[in-house]
Design an enzyme around this catalytic site. Structure first.
Site, PDB file in Angstrom:
ATOM      1  N   GLY A 122       0.169 -49.294  26.646  1.00 48.29           N
ATOM      2  CA  GLY A 122       0.658 -49.460  25.277  1.00 48.29           C
ATOM      3  C   GLY A 122       1.529 -50.702  25.167  1.00 48.29           C
ATOM      4  N   GLY A 134      -8.672 -49.084  29.841  1.00 53.38           N
ATOM      5  CA  GLY A 134      -9.481 -49.916  30.740  1.00 53.38           C
ATOM      6  C   GLY A 134      -9.009 -49.858  32.180  1.00 53.38           C
ATOM      7  N   ASP A 181       8.956 -46.003  27.000  1.00 49.71           N
ATOM      8  CA  ASP A 181       9.317 -44.653  27.452  1.00 49.71           C
ATOM      9  C   ASP A 181      10.460 -44.651  28.463  1.00 49.71           C
ATOM     10  OD1 ASP A 181       7.074 -44.016  25.962  1.00 49.71           O
ATOM     11  OD2 ASP A 181       5.764 -43.824  27.712  1.00 49.71           O
ATOM     12  N   MET A 227       8.115 -40.952  20.395  1.00 49.95           N
ATOM     13  CA  MET A 227       7.283 -41.095  21.601  1.00 49.95           C
ATOM     14  C   MET A 227       8.126 -40.940  22.865  1.00 49.95           C
ATOM     15  SD  MET A 227       4.574 -44.126  20.879  1.00 49.95           S
ATOM     16  CE  MET A 227       3.056 -43.812  20.010  1.00 49.95           C
ATOM     17  N   GLY A 228       7.491 -41.137  24.010  1.00 50.80           N
ATOM     18  CA  GLY A 228       8.213 -41.031  25.281  1.00 50.80           C
ATOM     19  C   GLY A 228       7.407 -40.381  26.389  1.00 50.80           C
ATOM     20  N   ARG A 230      10.633 -30.601   6.691  1.00 49.89           N
ATOM     21  CA  ARG A 230       9.645 -31.675   6.750  1.00 49.89           C
ATOM     22  C   ARG A 230       9.642 -32.262   8.158  1.00 49.89           C
ATOM     23  NH1 ARG A 230       8.879 -29.779   2.502  1.00 49.89           N
ATOM     24  NH2 ARG A 230       8.656 -30.764   0.458  1.00 49.89           N
ATOM     25  N   ARG A 275       6.838 -48.996  18.678  1.00 53.81           N
ATOM     26  CA  ARG A 275       6.317 -50.055  19.554  1.00 53.81           C
ATOM     27  C   ARG A 275       6.250 -51.403  18.839  1.00 53.81           C
ATOM     28  NH1 ARG A 275       1.624 -46.920  22.483  1.00 53.81           N
ATOM     29  NH2 ARG A 275       0.326 -48.579  21.614  1.00 53.81           N
TER      30      ARG A 275
HETATM   31  O1  F6P Z   1       3.567 -45.206  26.981  1.00 51.89           O
HETATM   32  C1  F6P Z   1       3.855 -45.745  25.754  1.00 51.89           C
HETATM   33  C2  F6P Z   1       3.369 -44.861  24.649  1.00 51.89           C
HETATM   34  O2  F6P Z   1       3.774 -45.442  23.426  1.00 51.89           O
HETATM   35  C3  F6P Z   1       3.808 -43.406  24.748  1.00 51.89           C
HETATM   36  O3  F6P Z   1       5.123 -43.222  24.314  1.00 51.89           O
HETATM   37  C4  F6P Z   1       2.760 -42.704  23.926  1.00 51.89           C
HETATM   38  O4  F6P Z   1       2.556 -41.384  24.354  1.00 51.89           O
HETATM   39  C5  F6P Z   1       1.535 -43.513  24.201  1.00 51.89           C
HETATM   40  O5  F6P Z   1       1.947 -44.788  24.628  1.00 51.89           O
HETATM   41  C6  F6P Z   1       0.638 -43.650  22.990  1.00 51.89           C
HETATM   42  O6  F6P Z   1      -0.460 -44.422  23.298  1.00 51.89           O
HETATM   43  P1  F6P Z   1      -1.620 -44.816  22.273  1.00 51.89           P
HETATM   44  O7  F6P Z   1      -1.391 -46.261  21.965  1.00 51.89           O
HETATM   45  O8  F6P Z   1      -2.857 -44.574  23.032  1.00 51.89           O
HETATM   46  O9  F6P Z   1      -1.508 -43.963  21.063  1.00 51.89           O
END
Ligand code: F6P
Length: 376
Positions: free
Chosen positions: A23, A92, A157, A199-200, A294, A303
């Site tokens: 990611g 990949g 993460d 996320m994390g 909610r 990100r």
């Molecule tokens: O590892 C980084 C991350 O953003 C995680 O926090 C998350 O679970 C994952 O990648 C999400 O990946 P994708 O881009 O496949 O949705």
């Protein structure tokens, strides 16, 4: 001790390949810039391998070829930009590359030998692999096959061991905190429970740090399986104290006691995709408390955007240190933040286990002392 450079890696370096895998994270472009400028000073050429290693495996997919020449001019004014100018993929993995079988079905296959051959064919005699746990595990396997390679720890993460911090984490936490701040006023105006999923993966760093900083009332992390009744009690207690709203931060990997984390999908060659944790908690809290509830999933917003100053600086330091490591003859190492310096640690050690939130860390203790419910 760092893995010594093998005999094959003693030859002079002329061309360095840079890869960003997994990611994306704020700071990738800053690392790329530092690698290019520092390598240029050594007289080395740098090429960016598109989308992880797909630029080597599938060059025909790219009209301009799988490799991007990275000159100092090409990396000018990119330090502050989110994303990665060379692209990335988390589907990949050359150790588990989705490959067509004779019977037409797809299966994961180890293509690392093809990748090593691809480096040779493209004149790449050293690699800087920028990535998280998965990409650095691949880098370690490549080092074992004699590739001269240095890893750079990236991930929002913050789950990589052997480095005090990964770049991207600070930017993600800062943005999550800002979002939690913003949710307070709407939660209060509508007397609602707002559940925020961050996320994390299997580590609770983003949830914990942003939750404490953003004054959450409950924070649920994978390291502490939660009892939803305890969370509901915390919300009710707040109500009894006259607080009409509550903010609950949920890590995507959070799981109930005796249950499992919530998975959306698992594709060939890719890690499982987490999701649904926040919605599950929101539904349960609505049922248990009767309060209007909610949920918000911050997801990929964490990100995006520019890296914070902290992330920019460590990214630039990591990139320069990766080239320094190559100059000093290291291979099979990851550059790691160890203030006040950056040191090299063997990739095998760096990828051996994940860095999760230690149960005795003082941020957790602080959360408890501030009255934040951790679901236990
Ligand atoms: O590892 C980084 C991350 O953003 C995680 O926090 C998350 O679970 C994952 O990648 C999400 O990946 P994708 O881009 O496949 O949705």
């Amino acid at each position: 001790m760092p893995k010594p450079a093998s005999k094959a890696t003693q030859s002079p370096i002329r061309r360095v390949g840079v890869s960003t895998g997994g990611g994306d994270a704020p700071g990738l472009n800053a690392v790329i810039r530092a690698v290019v400028l520092a390598a240029h000073r050594q007289g080395w050429e740098v090429v960016g391998i598109r989308d992880g290693y797909n630029g080597i495996f599938l060059p025909d997919q790219y009209p301009d070829g799988g490799l991007i020449p990275l000159t100092p001019a090409r990396v000018s004014r990119i330090t502050h930009l989110g994303g990665t100018i060379i692209g990335t993929t988390n589907a990949g993995n050359p150790m588990k590359f989705p490959t067509k079988q004779p019977d037409g079905t797809m299966a994961e296959a180890d293509r690392t030998d093809d990748l090593v051959a691809g480096f040779e064919q493209n004149g790449i005699d050293a690699v800087v692999a920028i990535g998280g746990d998965g990409s650095l595990t691949i880098a370690n396997a490549l080092a074992d096959k004699g590739v001269r390679i240095v890893g750079v720890p990236k991930t929002i993460d913050n789950d990589l061991n052997k480095t005090v911090a990964t770049f991207g984490f600070d930017s993600a936490v800062s943005f999550a905190t800002e979002c939690i701040d913003r949710l307070h006023s709407t939660a209060e105006s509508h007397r609602r429970i707002m559940v925020v999923e961050v996320m994390g993966r299997y580590a609770g760093w983003i949830a914990l740090n942003s939750g404490v900083s953003g004054t959450a009332d409950a924070i649920l992390i994978p390291e502490i399986p939660y009892d939803i009744e305890k969370v509901a009690d915390a919300v009710r207690r707040r109500g009894a104290e006259g607080q009409v709203f509550a903010i609950v931060v949920v890590a995507e990997g959070a799981k109930p006691k005796g249950g499992t984390h919530s998975v959306v999908e698992k594709k060939l060659g890719a890690a499982e995709r987490l999701g649904g944790a926040g919605e599950r908690v929101a539904n349960d809290l609505r049922t248990l408390t009767g309060k209007d509830t909610r949920h918000v999933v911050l997801g990929h917003l964490l990100r995006g955007g520019s890296p914070t100053t902290f992330d920019r600086l460590i990214s630039l330091r990591f990139g320069a240190a990766a080239v320094r490591a190559l100059v000093e003859g290291h291979s099979g190492v990851m550059v790691a933040l160890d203030p006040p310096t950056v040191r090299y640690v063997p990739l095998a050690q760096a990828t051996k286990r994940m860095k999760t939130v230690p149960l005795d860390c003082d941020t957790l203790q602080t959360a408890r002392e501030l009255g934040i419910c951790l679901g236990d």
